[in-house]
Design an enzyme around this catalytic site. Structure first.
Site, mmCIF file in Angstrom:
data_model
loop_
_atom_site.group_PDB
_atom_site.id
_atom_site.type_symbol
_atom_site.label_atom_id
_atom_site.label_comp_id
_atom_site.label_asym_id
_atom_site.label_seq_id
_atom_site.Cartn_x
_atom_site.Cartn_y
_atom_site.Cartn_z
ATOM 1 N N ARG A 136 1.009 -1.142 0.115
ATOM 2 C CA ARG A 136 -0.150 0.068 0.054
ATOM 3 C C ARG A 136 0.941 1.288 -0.117
ATOM 4 N NH1 ARG A 136 -2.320 -3.545 3.973
ATOM 5 N NH2 ARG A 136 -4.409 -4.130 3.272
ATOM 6 N N LYS A 158 -2.362 -2.490 7.871
ATOM 7 C CA LYS A 158 -3.536 -2.583 8.707
ATOM 8 C C LYS A 158 -3.838 -3.095 9.866
ATOM 9 C CE LYS A 158 -6.195 -0.678 4.523
ATOM 10 N NZ LYS A 158 -7.598 -0.512 3.975
ATOM 11 N N HIS A 231 -2.028 2.933 -6.212
ATOM 12 C CA HIS A 231 -2.911 1.832 -5.846
ATOM 13 C C HIS A 231 -2.843 0.979 -7.446
ATOM 14 C CE1 HIS A 231 -5.162 0.041 -2.918
ATOM 15 N NE2 HIS A 231 -6.292 -0.193 -3.461
ATOM 16 N N ARG A 234 -0.199 -1.514 -7.165
ATOM 17 C CA ARG A 234 -0.483 -2.602 -6.434
ATOM 18 C C ARG A 234 -1.591 -3.486 -6.867
ATOM 19 N NH1 ARG A 234 -1.408 -4.019 -0.913
ATOM 20 N NH2 ARG A 234 -3.603 -4.333 -0.260
ATOM 21 N N HIS A 257 -4.496 -8.807 2.914
ATOM 22 C CA HIS A 257 -5.989 -8.780 2.917
ATOM 23 C C HIS A 257 -6.514 -9.771 4.254
ATOM 24 C CE1 HIS A 257 -6.451 -7.423 -1.458
ATOM 25 N NE2 HIS A 257 -6.137 -6.423 -0.593
ATOM 26 N N TYR A 266 -9.740 -10.043 -8.012
ATOM 27 C CA TYR A 266 -8.833 -10.137 -9.116
ATOM 28 C C TYR A 266 -8.988 -11.311 -9.992
ATOM 29 C CZ TYR A 266 -6.152 -6.421 -6.500
ATOM 30 O OH TYR A 266 -5.734 -5.705 -5.722
#
Length: 289
Positions: A136, A158, A231, A234, A257, A266
């Site tokens: 990120r 995160k 992004h 990424r 994730h 994806y």
């Protein structure tokens, strides 16, 4: 008693809750309180009617519903209420936009264009890392020197979660070259701990700074700047790995994730590849009728 403030204080005490999320929850709950009055006496119909009356984007309404669910769960745990009016609130369905990505040739053009701008070595290292490891933009800009491992990076993602992501040799070489040229920062200064330091208040290159340089590289590479962002790099990392046959779980781990459903988006950008995979590897794909 202001139960909203008490709830927010409880969130602050939890690990992994960002200040931005807590502030948004506070705003959402106070707006709901303004509209409905005392939230401890609100019914399920009150909450559903309030959410249905909002003329906002589905993502915004979903966040407000999430704030309510968290708030009433807290009130139940604290035995402030005996029934949870938010238990059956359904979150609005979010529109799933397919991720935008560049082709491998476009990525190569973009990275090579770093040779035409100032701070070439630093920029090339940053682009190589995002595309090689799927970082990120915040993880890239805030990457600490201590996060550089042998052939890999230790990423603080995160929710205060750590993960180790590998680097290929080209990215590792670009990073090593930058570390040789990286300016020495005074010990104790804000930028001393960052791989990509700056003299600004944060101590590291900002997201906006990296974003603007990428746009310039896009122009130099002959790519529409509207198609290029951190992004997008990424997304390109994940899409190209999947197209090359990488395991979806492995991509999930590298992207950081929490839920595999986030990574599964994806699969929609590579339908032909997935069909061919079934044709090539399914045991009954070539059975004759």
């Amino acid at each position: 008693m202001n139960y909203i403030d008490i709830f927010l204080e409880a969130l602050i005490a939890e690990r992994g809750r960002s200040k931005k999320t807590i502030a948004a929850y506070g705003t959402d709950l106070r707006l709901a309180s303004d509209a409905l009055g005392d939230l401890t006496t609100a019914t399920a119909d009150d909450l559903s009617g309030y959410l249905a009356s909002l003329d906002e984007r589905p993502t915004s309404i979903a966040r407000k519903a999430s704030a309510m669910r968290g708030f009433y769960k807290f009130l139940m745990l604290e035995k402030i209420i005996s029934e949870n009016p938010a238990a059956d609130i359904e979150l609005p369905k979010r529109q799933k936009n397919l991720p935008k990505y560049l082709s491998p040739d476009e990525i190569e053009l973009l990275i090579s264009s770093a040779g035409d701008v100032r701070h070439t070595v630093r920029l090339r290292a940053m682009m190589e890392l995002v595309y090689a490891s799927g970082l990120r933009v915040s993880e890239l800009c805030e990457l600490p020197v201590t996060g550089i491992l042998k052939g890999a990076l230790l990423i603080h993602g995160k929710g205060a979660k750590e993960r180790i992501v590998p680097m290929h040799d080209t990215a590792a070489a670009a990073l090593a070259k930058w570390m040789e040229l990286r300016p020495d920062m005074p010990p104790g200064s804000p930028g001393a701990k960052y791989v990509f330091p700056s003299g600004g208040k944060s101590g590291h290159i900002t997201r906006d700074g990296f974003f603007k340089i990428l746009k310039k590289c896009a122009v130099l590479a002959g790519i529409d700047p509207a198609r290029v962002s951190p992004h997008v790099l990424r997304h390109s990392f994940a899409s190209h790995l999947l197209a090359g046959g990488a395991n979806l779980r492995a991509i999930q781990t590298m992207l950081g994730h929490e839920d595999i459903s986030t990574t599964q988006i994806y699969t929609h950008v590579m339908p032909d590849r997935l069909v061919q995979t079934v044709q090539d590897h399914h045991p009954l794909a070539h059975k004759e009728f």
